[in-house]
Design an enzyme around this catalytic site. Structure first.
Site, PDB file in Angstrom:
ATOM      1  N   ARG A 223      13.761  -3.054   3.878  1.00 17.02           N
ATOM      2  CA  ARG A 223      13.762  -4.287   3.100  1.00 17.02           C
ATOM      3  C   ARG A 223      14.813  -5.242   3.677  1.00 17.02           C
ATOM      4  O   ARG A 223      15.868  -4.798   4.158  1.00 17.02           O
ATOM      5  CB  ARG A 223      14.091  -4.013   1.630  1.00 17.02           C
ATOM      6  N   HIS A 271       6.335  -9.031   7.473  1.00 17.71           N
ATOM      7  CA  HIS A 271       6.148  -7.898   6.544  1.00 17.71           C
ATOM      8  C   HIS A 271       4.731  -7.321   6.685  1.00 17.71           C
ATOM      9  O   HIS A 271       3.959  -7.272   5.714  1.00 17.71           O
ATOM     10  CB  HIS A 271       6.406  -8.342   5.093  1.00 17.71           C
TER      11      HIS A 271
HETATM   12  P1  NDP Z   1      10.669   7.703   0.269  1.00 16.90           P
HETATM   13  O1  NDP Z   1      11.156   7.529  -1.126  1.00 16.90           O
HETATM   14  O2  NDP Z   1       9.606   8.720   0.531  1.00 16.90           O
HETATM   15  O3  NDP Z   1      11.904   8.077   1.202  1.00 16.90           O
HETATM   16  C1  NDP Z   1      13.117   7.426   1.109  1.00 16.90           C
HETATM   17  C2  NDP Z   1      14.110   8.114   2.033  1.00 16.90           C
HETATM   18  O4  NDP Z   1      15.335   7.363   2.027  1.00 16.90           O
HETATM   19  C3  NDP Z   1      14.462   9.541   1.565  1.00 16.90           C
HETATM   20  O5  NDP Z   1      14.614  10.381   2.682  1.00 16.90           O
HETATM   21  C4  NDP Z   1      15.799   9.340   0.881  1.00 16.90           C
HETATM   22  O6  NDP Z   1      16.647  10.476   0.903  1.00 16.90           O
HETATM   23  C5  NDP Z   1      16.412   8.246   1.720  1.00 16.90           C
HETATM   24  N1  NDP Z   1      17.446   7.542   0.980  1.00 16.90           N
HETATM   25  C6  NDP Z   1      17.334   6.834  -0.178  1.00 16.90           C
HETATM   26  N2  NDP Z   1      18.532   6.371  -0.562  1.00 16.90           N
HETATM   27  C7  NDP Z   1      19.418   6.801   0.355  1.00 16.90           C
HETATM   28  C8  NDP Z   1      20.816   6.669   0.491  1.00 16.90           C
HETATM   29  N3  NDP Z   1      21.564   6.005  -0.400  1.00 16.90           N
HETATM   30  N4  NDP Z   1      21.407   7.241   1.551  1.00 16.90           N
HETATM   31  C9  NDP Z   1      20.686   7.952   2.460  1.00 16.90           C
HETATM   32  N5  NDP Z   1      19.346   8.119   2.387  1.00 16.90           N
HETATM   33  C10 NDP Z   1      18.726   7.542   1.337  1.00 16.90           C
HETATM   34  O7  NDP Z   1      10.233   6.279   0.796  1.00 16.90           O
HETATM   35  P2  NDP Z   1       9.081   5.916   1.837  1.00 16.90           P
HETATM   36  O8  NDP Z   1       9.302   6.705   3.065  1.00 16.90           O
HETATM   37  O9  NDP Z   1       7.763   5.979   1.177  1.00 16.90           O
HETATM   38  O10 NDP Z   1       9.366   4.353   2.071  1.00 16.90           O
HETATM   39  C11 NDP Z   1      10.619   3.892   2.494  1.00 16.90           C
HETATM   40  C12 NDP Z   1      10.677   2.380   2.382  1.00 16.90           C
HETATM   41  O11 NDP Z   1       9.914   1.760   3.404  1.00 16.90           O
HETATM   42  C13 NDP Z   1      10.093   1.768   1.103  1.00 16.90           C
HETATM   43  O12 NDP Z   1      10.954   1.908   0.009  1.00 16.90           O
HETATM   44  C14 NDP Z   1       9.923   0.317   1.522  1.00 16.90           C
HETATM   45  O13 NDP Z   1      11.119  -0.382   1.303  1.00 16.90           O
HETATM   46  C15 NDP Z   1       9.675   0.418   3.018  1.00 16.90           C
HETATM   47  N6  NDP Z   1       8.296   0.057   3.345  1.00 16.90           N
HETATM   48  C16 NDP Z   1       8.076  -1.061   4.106  1.00 16.90           C
HETATM   49  C17 NDP Z   1       6.808  -1.427   4.469  1.00 16.90           C
HETATM   50  C18 NDP Z   1       6.578  -2.572   5.378  1.00 16.90           C
HETATM   51  O14 NDP Z   1       5.433  -3.026   5.498  1.00 16.90           O
HETATM   52  N7  NDP Z   1       7.585  -3.055   6.079  1.00 16.90           N
HETATM   53  C19 NDP Z   1       5.630  -0.668   4.001  1.00 16.90           C
HETATM   54  C20 NDP Z   1       5.973   0.517   3.254  1.00 16.90           C
HETATM   55  C21 NDP Z   1       7.252   0.839   2.929  1.00 16.90           C
HETATM   56  P3  NDP Z   1      16.219  11.868   0.206  1.00 16.90           P
HETATM   57  O15 NDP Z   1      15.134  12.434   1.089  1.00 16.90           O
HETATM   58  O16 NDP Z   1      17.434  12.665   0.234  1.00 16.90           O
HETATM   59  O17 NDP Z   1      15.728  11.499  -1.174  1.00 16.90           O
HETATM   60  C1  OXD Z   2       5.510  -1.343   0.670  1.00 16.67           C
HETATM   61  C2  OXD Z   2       5.496  -2.568   1.424  1.00 16.67           C
HETATM   62  O1  OXD Z   2       6.569  -0.972   0.168  1.00 16.67           O
HETATM   63  O2  OXD Z   2       4.417  -3.114   1.662  1.00 16.67           O
HETATM   64  O3  OXD Z   2       4.438  -0.708   0.556  1.00 16.67           O
HETATM   65  O4  OXD Z   2       6.541  -3.050   1.847  1.00 16.67           O
END
Ligand code: NDP
Ligand code: OXD
Length: 308
Positions: A223, A271
């Site tokens: 983000r 995005h």
């Molecule tokens: P998940 O919830 O599956 O994974 C999040 C990961 O981040 C986990 O491994 C988690 O750790 C880690 N994490 C969260 N907070 C912290 C922290 N404070 N310190 C260290 N590690 C942390 O999310 P997704 O993989 O599904 O998606 C990730 C992000 O990708 C979404 O939230 C979104 O913002 C972004 N996204 C962007 C898109 C785009 O088009 N650009 C499309 C889709 C998603 P733990 O495993 O220990 O819980």
């Molecule tokens: C998502 C995105 O979080 O589109 O799926 O960014």
């Protein structure tokens, strides 16, 4: 049983067709045709409407059509309203494609060669093999893990960082703030795949960039608010970073005079790392609705305390 859809209107047509064909017992309504709001039990949305609780008093589940849920102010939602994020294989596939595209482009020095072409210069540079290239992923969730799995097929040296400890084959895993510097020291190409939470807001800052090897590159797919823009510009100016690929910024789109548009060391995309794919997302959403109807746990339930 009524579901209200409030996201991309064009893809809404595909969602409508899928509901009609495969779940005719669920009435599909598309924003802004809300009808009798008291009948809405499920809301599937990217941006929630204002005054959600007052407007939909019988809402049972809020489904995000996205993987991230930072667009919701969780504190304003009724405490007992389940919030479920989208675990769409189509989103994961799109993100894997984007991350692979950019890692390979950076690994093979595409920014440099494009500059050289523009300058009419024919000059080769030493080739670094993939097994000598260190790539790291911030966030080891569904997307981070899928990206690492694909990158492993090229033979890169891989590492990852998350909140809680993970064990992934072929990936040096680190967890928690205390292990962040050791992780960063090993990242020539850093990919951010973190959710936006109070802990990750502004995490891509001067201190983090300083901990990377000199000349490292950043790919931000998480983000925009995770990035401290002035710190990125300073790191690019000083050469601490050589290139940034930004798929997300805050706000989107950036202002017309924003320095990112014209910056020679920034690639900006609107995005588009991934988009929810109705055909694959529908299966996941319907499965969750059926689970909810049977009183069973749903996949992708957001932990309000963690914020993701
Ligand atoms: P998940 O919830 O599956 O994974 C999040 C990961 O981040 C986990 O491994 C988690 O750790 C880690 N994490 C969260 N907070 C912290 C922290 N404070 N310190 C260290 N590690 C942390 O999310 P997704 O993989 O599904 O998606 C990730 C992000 O990708 C979404 O939230 C979104 O913002 C972004 N996204 C962007 C898109 C785009 O088009 N650009 C499309 C889709 C998603 P733990 O495993 O220990 O819980
Ligand atoms: C998502 C995105 O979080 O589109 O799926 O960014």
């Amino acid at each position: 049983m009524t579901l209200l859809y409030k996201a991309d209107p064009e893809r809404g047509q595909a969602w409508r067709r899928l509901f009609q064909e495969q779940a005719p017992d669920i009435e599909f309504r598309q924003w802004p045709e809300v009808g009798n709001a008291d009948e809405v039990r499920y809301l599937a949305c990217w941006q929630p409407p204002q005054d959600l609780a007052q407007r939909f008093p019988n809402l049972e589940v809020l489904f995000a059509t996205s993987a991230g849920v930072d667009q919701f102010d969780l504190s304003l939602l009724p405490a007992d309203l389940p919030v479920v994020r989208m675990l769409d294989p189509g989103i994961v596939a799109g993100m894997v494609e984007y991350a692979t595209l950019m890692v390979l482009a950076l690994h093979r020095q595409l920014p440099l060669y494009l500059d050289q072409q523009a300058a009419g210069r024919w000059q080769e540079h030493a080739l670094v093999t993939a097994n000598n290239r260190r790539v790291g992923v911030l966030g080891l969730g569904q997307i981070g893990q899928a990206v690492l799995e694909r990158l492993a097929t090229f033979g890169f040296q891989l590492s990852g960082w998350s909140r809680s400890p993970h064990e992934l084959p072929g990936v040096r895993c680190h967890a928690g703030p205390e292990q962040l510097p050791a992780f960063l020291a090993d990242c020539e190409i850093l990919i951010c795949l973190l959710p936006l939470t109070p802990e990750t807001r502004g995490i891509l800052d001067a201190e983090l960039f300083a901990a990377l090897p000199r000349g490292a590159s950043l790919i931000n797919l998480g983000r925009g608010a995770q990035l401290v823009e002035a710190d990125l510009l300073a790191a690019l100016d000083s050469g601490q970073l050589s290139q940034a690929v930004l798929d997300v910024v805050e706000p989107e789109p950036p202002a017309a005079d924003h320095p990112f548009w014209q910056h020679p060391r920034i690639w900006l995309t609107p995005h588009v790392g991934a988009m929810t794919v109705p055909e694959t997302a529908f299966t996941v959403l319907l499965d969750n609705i059926r689970h909810h109807q049977r009183g069973e746990p749903m996949r992708g339930l957001v932990d309000r305390q963690r914020g993701y």
